[in-house]
Write a protein that holds these residues in place. Structure first.
Motif, PDB file in Angstrom:
ATOM      1  N   ALA A   1       0.834  -1.207   0.000  1.00 56.29           N
ATOM      2  CA  ALA A   1       0.000   0.000   0.000  1.00 56.29           C
ATOM      3  C   ALA A   1       0.868   1.257   0.000  1.00 56.29           C
ATOM      4  CB  ALA A   1      -0.938  -0.004   1.199  1.00 56.29           C
ATOM      5  N   GLY A   2       1.925   1.253   0.807  1.00 54.85           N
ATOM      6  CA  GLY A   2       2.840   2.393   0.830  1.00 54.85           C
ATOM      7  C   GLY A   2       3.542   2.589  -0.504  1.00 54.85           C
ATOM      8  N   ALA A   3       3.975   1.485  -1.107  1.00 52.76           N
ATOM      9  CA  ALA A   3       4.638   1.576  -2.411  1.00 52.76           C
ATOM     10  C   ALA A   3       3.672   2.081  -3.486  1.00 52.76           C
ATOM     11  CB  ALA A   3       5.206   0.219  -2.807  1.00 52.76           C
ATOM     12  N   SER A   4       2.431   1.629  -3.428  1.00 51.54           N
ATOM     13  CA  SER A   4       1.423   2.088  -4.398  1.00 51.54           C
ATOM     14  C   SER A   4       1.168   3.586  -4.262  1.00 51.54           C
ATOM     15  CB  SER A   4       0.124   1.318  -4.212  1.00 51.54           C
ATOM     16  OG  SER A   4       0.327  -0.042  -4.456  1.00 51.54           O
ATOM     17  N   LEU A   5       1.066   4.052  -3.035  1.00 51.95           N
ATOM     18  CA  LEU A   5       0.860   5.487  -2.833  1.00 51.95           C
ATOM     19  C   LEU A   5       2.073   6.285  -3.296  1.00 51.95           C
ATOM     20  CD1 LEU A   5      -0.944   5.522   0.616  1.00 51.95           C
ATOM     21  CD2 LEU A   5      -1.876   6.274  -1.573  1.00 51.95           C
ATOM     22  N   HIS A   6       3.259   5.760  -3.066  1.00 53.49           N
ATOM     23  CA  HIS A   6       4.461   6.442  -3.534  1.00 53.49           C
ATOM     24  C   HIS A   6       4.461   6.550  -5.064  1.00 53.49           C
ATOM     25  CE1 HIS A   6       8.594   7.756  -3.785  1.00 53.49           C
ATOM     26  NE2 HIS A   6       8.832   6.765  -4.628  1.00 53.49           N
ATOM     27  N   LEU A   7       4.092   5.468  -5.731  1.00 52.71           N
ATOM     28  CA  LEU A   7       4.022   5.503  -7.193  1.00 52.71           C
ATOM     29  C   LEU A   7       2.944   6.472  -7.676  1.00 52.71           C
ATOM     30  CD1 LEU A   7       4.537   1.729  -8.001  1.00 52.71           C
ATOM     31  CD2 LEU A   7       6.173   3.605  -8.275  1.00 52.71           C
ATOM     32  N   LEU A   8       1.852   6.580  -6.930  1.00 47.68           N
ATOM     33  CA  LEU A   8       0.813   7.549  -7.267  1.00 47.68           C
ATOM     34  C   LEU A   8       1.346   8.977  -7.163  1.00 47.68           C
ATOM     35  CD1 LEU A   8      -2.230   7.898  -7.941  1.00 47.68           C
ATOM     36  CD2 LEU A   8      -2.607   8.055  -5.487  1.00 47.68           C
ATOM     37  N   ALA A   9       2.149   9.237  -6.134  1.00 47.61           N
ATOM     38  CA  ALA A   9       2.746  10.566  -5.983  1.00 47.61           C
ATOM     39  C   ALA A   9       3.702  10.851  -7.132  1.00 47.61           C
ATOM     40  CB  ALA A   9       3.470  10.656  -4.644  1.00 47.61           C
ATOM     41  N   ARG A  10       4.477   9.855  -7.534  1.00 49.81           N
ATOM     42  CA  ARG A  10       5.390  10.051  -8.669  1.00 49.81           C
ATOM     43  C   ARG A  10       4.597  10.325  -9.950  1.00 49.81           C
ATOM     44  NH1 ARG A  10      10.853   7.894  -8.620  1.00 49.81           N
ATOM     45  NH2 ARG A  10      10.481   7.571 -10.840  1.00 49.81           N
ATOM     46  N   ARG A  11       3.473   9.654 -10.092  1.00 46.43           N
ATOM     47  CA  ARG A  11       2.649   9.874 -11.293  1.00 46.43           C
ATOM     48  C   ARG A  11       2.076  11.292 -11.313  1.00 46.43           C
ATOM     49  NH1 ARG A  11      -1.056   5.870 -14.391  1.00 46.43           N
ATOM     50  NH2 ARG A  11      -2.233   7.331 -15.630  1.00 46.43           N
ATOM     51  N   ALA A  12       1.720  11.801 -10.144  1.00 47.48           N
ATOM     52  CA  ALA A  12       1.205  13.175 -10.079  1.00 47.48           C
ATOM     53  C   ALA A  12       2.267  14.183 -10.530  1.00 47.48           C
ATOM     54  CB  ALA A  12       0.743  13.501  -8.661  1.00 47.48           C
ATOM     55  N   LEU A  13       3.516  13.873 -10.256  1.00 53.38           N
ATOM     56  CA  LEU A  13       4.588  14.795 -10.633  1.00 53.38           C
ATOM     57  C   LEU A  13       4.914  14.754 -12.123  1.00 53.38           C
ATOM     58  CD1 LEU A  13       7.022  14.369  -7.628  1.00 53.38           C
ATOM     59  CD2 LEU A  13       5.568  16.338  -8.155  1.00 53.38           C
ATOM     60  N   ARG A  14       4.440  13.755 -12.829  1.00 55.69           N
ATOM     61  CA  ARG A  14       4.725  13.659 -14.269  1.00 55.69           C
ATOM     62  C   ARG A  14       4.075  14.787 -15.062  1.00 55.69           C
ATOM     63  NH1 ARG A  14       3.856   7.321 -14.912  1.00 55.69           N
ATOM     64  NH2 ARG A  14       5.785   6.665 -13.951  1.00 55.69           N
ATOM     65  N   SER A  15       3.069  15.416 -14.490  1.00 57.50           N
ATOM     66  CA  SER A  15       2.406  16.493 -15.222  1.00 57.50           C
ATOM     67  C   SER A  15       3.222  17.778 -15.222  1.00 57.50           C
ATOM     68  CB  SER A  15       1.024  16.763 -14.625  1.00 57.50           C
ATOM     69  OG  SER A  15       1.152  17.236 -13.298  1.00 57.50           O
ATOM     70  N   LEU A  16       4.284  17.824 -14.416  1.00 58.07           N
ATOM     71  CA  LEU A  16       5.134  19.012 -14.381  1.00 58.07           C
ATOM     72  C   LEU A  16       6.048  19.039 -15.605  1.00 58.07           C
ATOM     73  CD1 LEU A  16       6.212  19.036 -10.640  1.00 58.07           C
ATOM     74  CD2 LEU A  16       4.376  20.320 -11.710  1.00 58.07           C
ATOM     75  N   LYS A  17       6.216  20.185 -16.160  1.00 59.52           N
ATOM     76  CA  LYS A  17       7.106  20.363 -17.310  1.00 59.52           C
ATOM     77  C   LYS A  17       8.289  21.223 -16.869  1.00 59.52           C
ATOM     78  CE  LYS A  17       4.277  18.330 -20.116  1.00 59.52           C
ATOM     79  NZ  LYS A  17       4.425  16.918 -20.200  1.00 59.52           N
ATOM     80  N   PRO A  18       9.493  20.931 -17.403  1.00 54.74           N
ATOM     81  CA  PRO A  18      10.676  21.740 -17.027  1.00 54.74           C
ATOM     82  C   PRO A  18      10.596  23.153 -17.559  1.00 54.74           C
ATOM     83  CG  PRO A  18      11.290  19.955 -18.535  1.00 54.74           C
ATOM     84  CD  PRO A  18       9.831  19.838 -18.273  1.00 54.74           C
TER      85      PRO A  18
END
Length: 76
Positions: free
Chosen positions: A59-76
């Motif tokens: 569950a912790g790993a899944s939430l961590h991956l969800l947080a990483r996915r949320a950050l994918r929308s950021l552009k440099p």
């Protein structure tokens, strides 16, 4: 994307990741520490304890991956 959107996205990812860390500490680290120190109320070492610790870890790993996915929308 605006700077406001970027900051809100980073804040969301941080909050999700903090919950993920709490899941791992609550479900894995705490029982393991309690057993190793011989706390009377610690869960007895059994396959069920390991099973539930694995669920908390997943569950912790899944939430961590969800947080990483949320950050994918950021552009440099």
């Amino acid at each position: 994307m605006s700077a406001t959107f970027d900051e809100q996205t980073k804040l969301l990812a941080t909050a999700i990741n903090t919950v993920a860390v709490a899941f791992v500490i609550l479900g894995v680290v705490t029982p393991l520490t309690a057993v190793s120190f011989g706390v009377a109320s610690a869960p007895p070492p059994s396959p069920w304890t390991a099973f539930f610790a694995a669920i908390w870890l997943c569950a912790g790993a899944s939430l961590h991956l969800l947080a990483r996915r949320a950050l994918r929308s950021l552009k440099p």
